[in-house]
Scaffold this motif. Structure first.
Motif, mmCIF file in Angstrom:
data_model
loop_
_atom_site.group_PDB
_atom_site.id
_atom_site.type_symbol
_atom_site.label_atom_id
_atom_site.label_comp_id
_atom_site.label_asym_id
_atom_site.label_seq_id
_atom_site.Cartn_x
_atom_site.Cartn_y
_atom_site.Cartn_z
ATOM 1 N N PHE A 56 0.736 -1.256 -0.238
ATOM 2 C CA PHE A 56 -0.114 0.111 -0.175
ATOM 3 C C PHE A 56 0.898 1.009 -0.070
ATOM 4 O O PHE A 56 1.845 1.268 0.868
ATOM 5 C CB PHE A 56 -1.013 0.248 1.076
ATOM 6 N N ASP A 57 0.808 1.904 -1.092
ATOM 7 C CA ASP A 57 1.643 3.095 -1.077
ATOM 8 C C ASP A 57 3.020 2.894 -1.072
ATOM 9 O O ASP A 57 3.822 3.540 -0.806
ATOM 10 C CB ASP A 57 1.293 4.214 0.174
ATOM 11 N N GLY A 58 3.253 1.774 -1.733
ATOM 12 C CA GLY A 58 4.482 1.338 -2.054
ATOM 13 C C GLY A 58 5.443 0.682 -0.959
ATOM 14 O O GLY A 58 6.573 0.203 -1.010
ATOM 15 N N LEU A 59 4.822 0.486 0.070
ATOM 16 C CA LEU A 59 5.092 -0.316 1.247
ATOM 17 C C LEU A 59 4.584 -1.421 1.483
ATOM 18 O O LEU A 59 3.157 -1.823 1.497
ATOM 19 C CB LEU A 59 4.999 0.560 2.733
ATOM 20 N N ILE A 60 5.216 -2.695 2.155
ATOM 21 C CA ILE A 60 4.559 -3.735 2.540
ATOM 22 C C ILE A 60 3.950 -3.799 3.780
ATOM 23 O O ILE A 60 4.833 -3.320 4.674
ATOM 24 C CB ILE A 60 5.693 -4.937 2.202
ATOM 25 N N THR A 61 2.811 -3.881 3.751
ATOM 26 C CA THR A 61 2.244 -3.831 5.126
ATOM 27 C C THR A 61 0.994 -4.933 5.026
ATOM 28 O O THR A 61 0.647 -5.475 3.957
ATOM 29 C CB THR A 61 1.863 -2.643 5.001
#
Length: 80
Positions: A63-68
């Protein structure tokens, strides 16, 4: 948002936003993670025509380039 037709859709968002979006209350999220509360508030402001109805089980994704941890949220487009 302009141009969005009425009906149901699924949006993938951070799982930690679930309670805030379903209940319309950022207080608990702001206590736990003020930066996530700010991002959630910004998303809510931008997507003011969506009412979150339900949330699926969390899973790992970007999400928004971050793994979460994210979830699929069922939302209804409401007329403004």
């Amino acid at each position: 948002m302009d141009g969005r037709s009425q009906g149901l859709l699924v949006v993938t968002l951070p799982a930690c936003w679930a309670s805030a979006l379903i209940n319309g209350n950022l207080e608990d999220l702001a206590y736990e993670d003020p930066s996530e509360a700010a991002r959630c508030a910004q998303w809510s402001t931008t997507n003011y025509d969506l009412q979150i109805l339900d949330v699926g089980a969390p899973y790992t994704d970007r999400f928004d380039g971050l793994i979460t941890s994210v979830s699929d949220f069922s939302a209804e487009v409401v007329p403004c």
